[in-house]
Enzyme design. Structure first.
Site, PDB file in Angstrom:
ATOM      1  N   TYR A  31       0.859  -1.212   0.049  1.00  0.00           N
ATOM      2  CA  TYR A  31       0.126   0.097   0.099  1.00  0.00           C
ATOM      3  C   TYR A  31       0.855   1.350  -0.059  1.00  0.00           C
ATOM      4  CZ  TYR A  31      -3.854  -2.901   1.307  1.00  0.00           C
ATOM      5  OH  TYR A  31      -4.866  -3.927   1.338  1.00  0.00           O
ATOM      6  N   LYS A  38       6.073  11.453  -2.565  1.00  0.00           N
ATOM      7  CA  LYS A  38       7.338  11.123  -2.132  1.00  0.00           C
ATOM      8  C   LYS A  38       7.091   9.456  -1.934  1.00  0.00           C
ATOM      9  CE  LYS A  38      10.629  11.285   1.356  1.00  0.00           C
ATOM     10  NZ  LYS A  38      10.689  10.681   2.661  1.00  0.00           N
ATOM     11  N   ARG A  90      -6.738   1.252  -4.775  1.00  0.00           N
ATOM     12  CA  ARG A  90      -7.613   0.714  -3.696  1.00  0.00           C
ATOM     13  C   ARG A  90      -8.509   2.127  -3.724  1.00  0.00           C
ATOM     14  NH1 ARG A  90      -7.118  -1.448   2.325  1.00  0.00           N
ATOM     15  NH2 ARG A  90      -6.322   0.788   2.611  1.00  0.00           N
ATOM     16  N   GLU A 151     -14.135  -8.214   4.833  1.00  0.00           N
ATOM     17  CA  GLU A 151     -13.059  -7.892   6.023  1.00  0.00           C
ATOM     18  C   GLU A 151     -14.423  -7.465   7.079  1.00  0.00           C
ATOM     19  OE1 GLU A 151     -10.765  -4.338   5.274  1.00  0.00           O
ATOM     20  OE2 GLU A 151     -12.005  -3.731   3.359  1.00  0.00           O
ATOM     21  N   ASP A 186     -10.025  -4.273   9.763  1.00  0.00           N
ATOM     22  CA  ASP A 186     -11.278  -3.970   9.735  1.00  0.00           C
ATOM     23  C   ASP A 186     -12.235  -4.853  10.259  1.00  0.00           C
ATOM     24  OD1 ASP A 186     -12.098  -1.277   8.688  1.00  0.00           O
ATOM     25  OD2 ASP A 186     -10.877  -1.754   6.989  1.00  0.00           O
ATOM     26  N   ILE A 249       2.772  -2.631   4.446  1.00  0.00           N
ATOM     27  CA  ILE A 249       2.661  -1.331   4.516  1.00  0.00           C
ATOM     28  C   ILE A 249       3.834  -0.314   4.441  1.00  0.00           C
ATOM     29  CG2 ILE A 249       0.181  -1.284   5.604  1.00  0.00           C
ATOM     30  CD1 ILE A 249       2.021  -1.267   8.169  1.00  0.00           C
ATOM     31  N   ASP A 297       2.602 -40.719  -4.967  1.00  0.00           N
ATOM     32  CA  ASP A 297       1.592 -40.876  -5.985  1.00  0.00           C
ATOM     33  C   ASP A 297       1.170 -39.701  -6.764  1.00  0.00           C
ATOM     34  OD1 ASP A 297      -0.214 -40.539  -4.395  1.00  0.00           O
ATOM     35  OD2 ASP A 297      -1.232 -42.431  -4.238  1.00  0.00           O
TER      36      ASP A 297
HETATM   37  C1  LIG Z   1      -4.279  -2.414   8.046  1.00  0.00           C
HETATM   38  C2  LIG Z   1      -5.206  -1.762   7.288  1.00  0.00           C
HETATM   39  C3  LIG Z   1      -5.130  -1.136   6.003  1.00  0.00           C
HETATM   40  O1  LIG Z   1      -5.621  -0.746   5.386  1.00  0.00           O
HETATM   41  S1  LIG Z   1      -3.429  -1.023   5.843  1.00  0.00           S
HETATM   42  C4  LIG Z   1      -3.342   0.249   4.448  1.00  0.00           C
HETATM   43  C5  LIG Z   1      -3.523   1.720   4.884  1.00  0.00           C
HETATM   44  N1  LIG Z   1      -2.155   2.250   5.562  1.00  0.00           N
HETATM   45  C6  LIG Z   1      -1.215   2.427   4.759  1.00  0.00           C
HETATM   46  O2  LIG Z   1      -1.026   2.390   3.689  1.00  0.00           O
HETATM   47  C7  LIG Z   1       0.153   2.702   5.463  1.00  0.00           C
HETATM   48  C8  LIG Z   1       1.307   2.973   4.668  1.00  0.00           C
HETATM   49  N2  LIG Z   1       2.624   3.204   5.282  1.00  0.00           N
HETATM   50  C9  LIG Z   1       2.754   4.352   5.990  1.00  0.00           C
HETATM   51  O3  LIG Z   1       2.039   5.373   5.619  1.00  0.00           O
HETATM   52  C10 LIG Z   1       4.195   4.270   6.558  1.00  0.00           C
HETATM   53  O4  LIG Z   1       4.930   3.285   6.225  1.00  0.00           O
HETATM   54  C11 LIG Z   1       4.090   4.324   8.038  1.00  0.00           C
HETATM   55  C12 LIG Z   1       3.640   3.093   8.835  1.00  0.00           C
HETATM   56  C13 LIG Z   1       3.182   5.752   8.498  1.00  0.00           C
HETATM   57  C14 LIG Z   1       5.570   4.965   8.619  1.00  0.00           C
HETATM   58  O5  LIG Z   1       6.299   5.882   7.747  1.00  0.00           O
HETATM   59  P1  LIG Z   1       7.489   6.610   7.966  1.00  0.00           P
HETATM   60  O6  LIG Z   1       7.469   6.958   9.525  1.00  0.00           O
HETATM   61  O7  LIG Z   1       7.680   7.523   7.033  1.00  0.00           O
HETATM   62  O8  LIG Z   1       8.553   5.019   7.994  1.00  0.00           O
HETATM   63  P2  LIG Z   1      10.045   5.359   7.785  1.00  0.00           P
HETATM   64  O9  LIG Z   1      10.628   6.650   8.040  1.00  0.00           O
HETATM   65  O10 LIG Z   1      10.689   4.136   8.172  1.00  0.00           O
HETATM   66  O11 LIG Z   1      10.213   5.178   6.135  1.00  0.00           O
HETATM   67  C15 LIG Z   1      11.291   4.839   5.435  1.00  0.00           C
HETATM   68  C16 LIG Z   1      11.234   5.455   4.100  1.00  0.00           C
HETATM   69  O12 LIG Z   1      10.307   4.486   3.275  1.00  0.00           O
HETATM   70  C17 LIG Z   1       9.104   5.599   2.960  1.00  0.00           C
HETATM   71  N3  LIG Z   1       7.821   4.850   2.990  1.00  0.00           N
HETATM   72  C18 LIG Z   1       7.193   4.427   4.120  1.00  0.00           C
HETATM   73  N4  LIG Z   1       6.203   3.928   4.017  1.00  0.00           N
HETATM   74  C19 LIG Z   1       5.950   3.592   2.620  1.00  0.00           C
HETATM   75  C20 LIG Z   1       4.873   3.268   1.722  1.00  0.00           C
HETATM   76  N5  LIG Z   1       4.062   2.598   2.396  1.00  0.00           N
HETATM   77  N6  LIG Z   1       5.114   3.258   0.501  1.00  0.00           N
HETATM   78  C21 LIG Z   1       6.375   3.847   0.125  1.00  0.00           C
HETATM   79  N7  LIG Z   1       7.353   4.501   0.672  1.00  0.00           N
HETATM   80  C22 LIG Z   1       7.033   4.112   1.940  1.00  0.00           C
HETATM   81  C23 LIG Z   1       9.173   6.725   3.708  1.00  0.00           C
HETATM   82  O13 LIG Z   1       8.784   7.645   2.993  1.00  0.00           O
HETATM   83  C24 LIG Z   1      10.584   6.784   3.998  1.00  0.00           C
HETATM   84  O14 LIG Z   1      11.485   7.365   2.541  1.00  0.00           O
HETATM   85  P3  LIG Z   1      12.764   8.022   2.552  1.00  0.00           P
HETATM   86  O15 LIG Z   1      13.886   6.985   3.117  1.00  0.00           O
HETATM   87  O16 LIG Z   1      12.750   9.175   3.441  1.00  0.00           O
HETATM   88  O17 LIG Z   1      13.013   8.477   1.015  1.00  0.00           O
HETATM   89  O1  LIG Z   2      -7.839  -3.382   4.752  1.00  0.00           O
HETATM   90  C1  LIG Z   2      -7.025  -3.969   5.381  1.00  0.00           C
HETATM   91  C2  LIG Z   2      -7.573  -4.515   6.635  1.00  0.00           C
HETATM   92  O2  LIG Z   2      -6.774  -5.400   7.357  1.00  0.00           O
HETATM   93  O3  LIG Z   2      -8.664  -3.776   7.016  1.00  0.00           O
HETATM   94 MG   LIG Z   3      -9.511  -2.727   5.635  1.00  0.00          MG
END
Ligand SMILES: CCC(=O)SCCNC(=O)CCNC(=O)[C@H](O)C(C)(C)COP(=O)(O)OP(=O)(O)OC[C@H]1O[C@@H](n2cnc3c(N)ncnc32)[C@H](O)[C@@H]1OP(=O)(O)O
Ligand SMILES: O=CC(=O)O
Ligand SMILES: [Mg+2]
Length: 315
Positions: A31, A38, A90, A151, A186, A249, A297
């Site tokens: 995701y 970025k 999504r 979900e 969810d 994530i 088998d």
């Molecule tokens: C459970 C239910 C769901 O629906 S899950 C789907 C909805 N949630 C998401 O999409 C969350 C996606 N993930 C994130 O937003 C982040 O990973 C979270 C968890 C907030 C952590 O972010 P942050 O503090 O920036 O992590 P970090 O400093 O360790 O990141 C390192 C480098 O990687 C990048 N990064 C991070 N997450 C993503 C991602 N999902 N996709 C692409 N890139 C990502 C950061 O921007 C950071 O980049 P850089 O090294 O500064 O260039």
């Molecule tokens: O969309 C994913 C979930 O765990 O909720």
């Molecule tokens: Mg969900």
């Protein structure tokens, strides 16, 4: 005579098979919040099977215009990488009232996403709504893959009906049902629980129904994204249950998941040897034989073939 026709009809039904589809591996389904350029750019640099730009829960309610960013990214064309990958969006759920706008934005531009990920599907009628929407939006015989999110408790009760409806609609409308996702976070919210990794029973049901319809089964998110050992363990549990991939994530989770959903070197070596030995025994007229201490088998041979298919896909 009627009986003969009925028997013929029934036996035709009984042998009708769910069609094989072009298999796009989705070991890690990553995701990326759709409002964050970025992170989007970062994701295109990763070796990951599936990138899902998110309009739903990874995007704040006051940033739902993420759909315009995603449209702009799609208009630029899918960035090419060494290996092909699945590029999806999504959208928000029907219940949110935002789904129509999301679909309109991502399906009427210059390029279609490969896949639409459709959350919080609870009954077949949700798919009828979806099919009707995309019929009006997608032009020029375009087609998308569809990933269905299970979900809520209602979705689990209606799981068979949801898959059956998806299959029937896909014969007439421009989408291909590809996978079921277990949205365990969810699901926990829906049933008023917190510790989701205990819900194996539901996860197993999802895998079973997915297999019956020849769909991929994509496992839960591991939200403790810094705990890679825990992630690996959960991948192994999921793979043993029959899951074909897992939602991720964070970039750090990608290599662990991509690797975990591949057969190990040992499994490949075992399968290659078994297939060779099976062929030799078939030639000499033996259906069952002994290999490394086990009886082999036809079913074990098919398991070995599955291992080799998976190993070849990831190359
Ligand atoms: C459970 C239910 C769901 O629906 S899950 C789907 C909805 N949630 C998401 O999409 C969350 C996606 N993930 C994130 O937003 C982040 O990973 C979270 C968890 C907030 C952590 O972010 P942050 O503090 O920036 O992590 P970090 O400093 O360790 O990141 C390192 C480098 O990687 C990048 N990064 C991070 N997450 C993503 C991602 N999902 N996709 C692409 N890139 C990502 C950061 O921007 C950071 O980049 P850089 O090294 O500064 O260039
Ligand atoms: O969309 C994913 C979930 O765990 O909720
Ligand atoms: Mg969900």
């Amino acid at each position: 005579m009627f009986r003969a026709i009925a028997v013929r009809f029934l036996s035709k039904q009984a042998v009708s098979k769910v069609p094989e589809r072009n298999y796009i591996p989705r070991r890690a389904l990553m995701y990326v919040p759709g409002d964050d350029y970025k992170k989007i750019n970062k994701a295109f640099g990763l070796d990951v099977d599936c990138i899902a730009l998110d309009c739903e829960d990874g995007v704040a309610l006051n940033k739902k215009d993420a759909r315009s960013n995603i449209r702009a990214v799609l208009d630029q064309g899918k960035p090419q990488k060494k290996k092909n990958y699945d590029f999806g969006v999504r959208v928000n759920s029907i219940e949110s009232g935002l789904c129509h706008q999301d679909l309109e934005s991502c399906l009427t531009g210059r390029n279609l996403p490969d896949t639409v990920l459709f959350p919080k599907v609870e009954e077949g009628d949700h798919l009828k709504w979806f099919a009707d929407e995309i019929r009006h939006l997608i032009k020029n015989n375009g087609k998308i893959n569809l990933i269905i999110y299970i979900e809520t408790a209602r979705a689990f009760i209606n799981l068979n009906e949801i898959c059956k409806t998806a299959m029937q609609l896909s014969k007439r409308f421009n989408f291909i049902p590809s996978a079921l996702v277990f949205g365990s976070d969810d699901f926990c919210a829906n049933i008023g629980q917190r510790i989701h990794w205990k819900f194996c029973m539901h996860g197993k049901k999802l895998v079973l129904v997915a297999k019956a319809y020849n769909l991929q089964a994509i496992d839960m998110v591991y939200i403790e994204y810094k705990d890679l050992d825990g992630l690996k363990l959960q991948c192994e549990q999921g793979m043993r249950m029959g899951y074909t991939g897992k939602q991720v994530i964070h970039p750090g989770q990608v290599p662990v998941v991509q690797e975990a959903f591949l057969p190990t070197k040992y499994q490949i070596e075992w399968a290659e040897g078994l297939l060779k030995s099976f062929e030799e025994h078939q030639k000499s007229g033996k259906g069952a034989f002994s290999y490394r201490g086990s009886m082999i088998d036809m079913p074990t041979m098919k398991q070995a073939q599955n291992i080799m298919k998976l190993a070849n896909l990831a190359e």
